[in-house]
Design a protein around this motif. Structure first.
Motif, PDB file in Angstrom:
ATOM      1  N   ASN A 160       0.810  -1.739   0.572  1.00  0.00           N
ATOM      2  CA  ASN A 160       0.110  -0.419   0.004  1.00  0.00           C
ATOM      3  C   ASN A 160       0.643   0.607   0.225  1.00  0.00           C
ATOM      4  OD1 ASN A 160      -2.727  -1.253  -0.385  1.00  0.00           O
ATOM      5  ND2 ASN A 160      -3.185  -1.072   2.036  1.00  0.00           N
ATOM      6  N   LYS A 163       2.240   1.363  -3.317  1.00  0.00           N
ATOM      7  CA  LYS A 163       0.840   1.896  -4.653  1.00  0.00           C
ATOM      8  C   LYS A 163       1.155   3.256  -3.743  1.00  0.00           C
ATOM      9  CE  LYS A 163      -2.878  -0.596  -3.462  1.00  0.00           C
ATOM     10  NZ  LYS A 163      -4.131  -1.118  -3.771  1.00  0.00           N
ATOM     11  N   TYR A 164      -0.101   3.912  -2.810  1.00  0.00           N
ATOM     12  CA  TYR A 164      -0.414   5.036  -2.279  1.00  0.00           C
ATOM     13  C   TYR A 164       0.561   6.512  -2.918  1.00  0.00           C
ATOM     14  CZ  TYR A 164      -4.420   2.295  -2.438  1.00  0.00           C
ATOM     15  OH  TYR A 164      -5.675   2.052  -2.577  1.00  0.00           O
ATOM     16  N   ASP A 188       5.613   6.432   4.571  1.00  0.00           N
ATOM     17  CA  ASP A 188       5.055   6.669   3.503  1.00  0.00           C
ATOM     18  C   ASP A 188       5.439   7.823   3.025  1.00  0.00           C
ATOM     19  OD1 ASP A 188       2.953   7.279   2.617  1.00  0.00           O
ATOM     20  OD2 ASP A 188       2.392   5.517   2.821  1.00  0.00           O
ATOM     21  N   ARG A 207     -12.613   1.042   0.363  1.00  0.00           N
ATOM     22  CA  ARG A 207     -12.276   2.188  -0.207  1.00  0.00           C
ATOM     23  C   ARG A 207     -11.861   3.804  -0.053  1.00  0.00           C
ATOM     24  NH1 ARG A 207     -10.103   0.713  -5.798  1.00  0.00           N
ATOM     25  NH2 ARG A 207      -7.857   1.380  -4.354  1.00  0.00           N
ATOM     26  N   LEU A 218      -8.988  -3.941  -3.558  1.00  0.00           N
ATOM     27  CA  LEU A 218     -10.503  -4.343  -3.309  1.00  0.00           C
ATOM     28  C   LEU A 218     -11.039  -3.938  -2.204  1.00  0.00           C
ATOM     29  CD1 LEU A 218      -9.904  -8.641  -4.456  1.00  0.00           C
ATOM     30  CD2 LEU A 218     -11.048  -6.930  -5.496  1.00  0.00           C
ATOM     31  N   GLY A 219     -10.557  -3.206  -0.905  1.00  0.00           N
ATOM     32  CA  GLY A 219     -10.572  -3.184   0.134  1.00  0.00           C
ATOM     33  C   GLY A 219     -10.573  -3.603   0.981  1.00  0.00           C
ATOM     34  N   LEU A 222      -6.290  -3.980   4.597  1.00  0.00           N
ATOM     35  CA  LEU A 222      -5.832  -3.396   5.410  1.00  0.00           C
ATOM     36  C   LEU A 222      -7.110  -3.989   6.393  1.00  0.00           C
ATOM     37  CD1 LEU A 222      -6.043   0.973   5.198  1.00  0.00           C
ATOM     38  CD2 LEU A 222      -4.347  -1.154   5.587  1.00  0.00           C
TER      39      LEU A 222
HETATM   40  P1  ADP Z   1      -7.164  -1.583  -1.328  1.00  0.00           P
HETATM   41  O1  ADP Z   1      -5.840  -0.822  -1.565  1.00  0.00           O
HETATM   42  O2  ADP Z   1      -7.638  -2.852  -2.117  1.00  0.00           O
HETATM   43  O3  ADP Z   1      -7.970  -1.093  -1.837  1.00  0.00           O
HETATM   44  P2  ADP Z   1      -6.905  -1.709   1.380  1.00  0.00           P
HETATM   45  O4  ADP Z   1      -7.426  -2.071   2.325  1.00  0.00           O
HETATM   46  O5  ADP Z   1      -5.531  -2.208   1.344  1.00  0.00           O
HETATM   47  O6  ADP Z   1      -7.542  -1.897   0.513  1.00  0.00           O
HETATM   48  O7  ADP Z   1      -6.832  -0.171   2.151  1.00  0.00           O
HETATM   49  C1  ADP Z   1      -8.536   0.759   1.727  1.00  0.00           C
HETATM   50  C2  ADP Z   1      -8.224   2.240   1.711  1.00  0.00           C
HETATM   51  O8  ADP Z   1      -7.328   2.938   2.042  1.00  0.00           O
HETATM   52  C3  ADP Z   1      -7.698   2.095   0.079  1.00  0.00           C
HETATM   53  O9  ADP Z   1      -8.694   2.168  -0.686  1.00  0.00           O
HETATM   54  C4  ADP Z   1      -6.843   3.738  -0.524  1.00  0.00           C
HETATM   55  O10 ADP Z   1      -7.735   4.502  -0.268  1.00  0.00           O
HETATM   56  C5  ADP Z   1      -6.743   3.919   1.646  1.00  0.00           C
HETATM   57  N1  ADP Z   1      -5.101   3.678   2.307  1.00  0.00           N
HETATM   58  C6  ADP Z   1      -4.215   2.279   2.138  1.00  0.00           C
HETATM   59  N2  ADP Z   1      -3.152   2.314   2.286  1.00  0.00           N
HETATM   60  C7  ADP Z   1      -3.048   3.522   2.389  1.00  0.00           C
HETATM   61  C8  ADP Z   1      -1.736   4.747   2.004  1.00  0.00           C
HETATM   62  N3  ADP Z   1      -0.245   4.351   2.574  1.00  0.00           N
HETATM   63  N4  ADP Z   1      -1.601   5.932   1.594  1.00  0.00           N
HETATM   64  C9  ADP Z   1      -2.932   6.198   0.954  1.00  0.00           C
HETATM   65  N5  ADP Z   1      -4.027   6.085   1.468  1.00  0.00           N
HETATM   66  C10 ADP Z   1      -4.042   4.373   1.458  1.00  0.00           C
END
Ligand code: ADP
Length: 255
Positions: A160, A163-164, A188, A207, A218-219, A222
């Protein structure tokens, strides 16, 4: 019904007035249960073909190493293998949700060095996207936990973080002891999270909306991570500066 506002109580503690907004959450709950049911059936059906595909792919990858084949074949076997890996991880998330729902996610605890897990796990993370991951930590932080599950949490958080963070190119991990617990921080310098969204982040299927289709997912990562940590009697939390990055932290009981 979920409400945001102010309630006024009489002397006996009965609510007599409410000002604010009320929202019927029965519908949210029904939608969530329907998703659970669909995921349970779909993941079960996907399991057999994907497992068999994976077994064939592993043989193919071995053959490509030992037999004489053209560069083109090697390239495409490599690509197919990477994508199949992603598919296996997605399926794993779906299967984990069903297991968690049915209370069937068993923990297989052993004693291990948390720093070793973090270093081993990060060796192959971030390479594909060439994100440097900087690790700092205290020596000999020993925990009694499910190695594979804690690895899964770490991989989720680091993936994550990468990715973010489309603009920034670095992730910092630190670990040690705090208040009699082992603690890990994954920091990050990416897009960060709107403070209003923070309370929902660990909900299943949640998400952050408004990000467009830029980030796939897929949300579930976490939610699964939080459940795994809770089942270890640890805590997971997030600190974020919107636009400037996030730090996800989790604790585990020390051995
Ligand atoms: P996914 O990444 O598959 O959508 P997650 O459960 O891992 O699902 O994360 C839920 C949401 O939290 C993500 O859709 C994103 O919007 C937010 N998120 C998670 N990690 C980060 C991060 N490191 N920085 C910013 N937003 C994040």
């Amino acid at each position: 019904v979920k409400g945001v506002g102010k309630a006024v109580f009489d002397a006996e503690g009965t609510a007599i007035r409410f000002s604010g907004t009320l929202q019927d959450i029965t519908e949210d709950r029904t939608i969530q249960l329907r998703k659970d049911e669909f995921i349970s059936v779909a993941s079960h059906e996907l399991k057999t073909p994907i497992t068999s595909l994976n077994a064939s792919m592993q043989i193919l990858q071995k053959l490509v190493k030992t037999e004489e084949v053209s560069d083109k074949i090697r390239l495409f076997v490599g690509k197919a293998g990477n994508n199949l890996n992603k598919l296996v991880h997605l399926l794993d998330d779906l299967l984990n949700v069903t297991k968690l729902q049915q209370g069937q996610l068993a923990l297989n605890k052993t004693r291990f060095n948390l720093g070793d897990l973090i270093n081993d796990s990060c060796e192959h993370l971030g390479q594909e996207d060439s994100y440097p991951i900087y690790i700092t930590g205290e020596p000999d932080v020993m925990v009694y936990a499910d190695y594979r599950r804690i690895d899964q949490v770490l991989v989720n958080l680091v993936n994550n973080a990468i990715k973010y963070s489309p603009q920034s190119k670095k992730v910092d991990i630190s670990y040690g002891r705090d208040n009699g617990m082992a603690v890990v921080h994954v920091q990050d310098y990416g897009i960060g999270i709107n403070p209003e969204k923070l309370p929902h982040l660990f909900d299943r299927y949640y998400r952050v909306d408004g990000l467009g289709h830029q980030f796939s997912g897929l949300g579930l990562g976490l939610y699964i991570s939080a459940e795994i940590i809770k089942r270890h009697d640890g805590q997971i939390s997030v600190d974020s500066v919107w636009g400037n990055g996030s730090t996800f932290s989790f604790t585990l009981p020390l051995d």
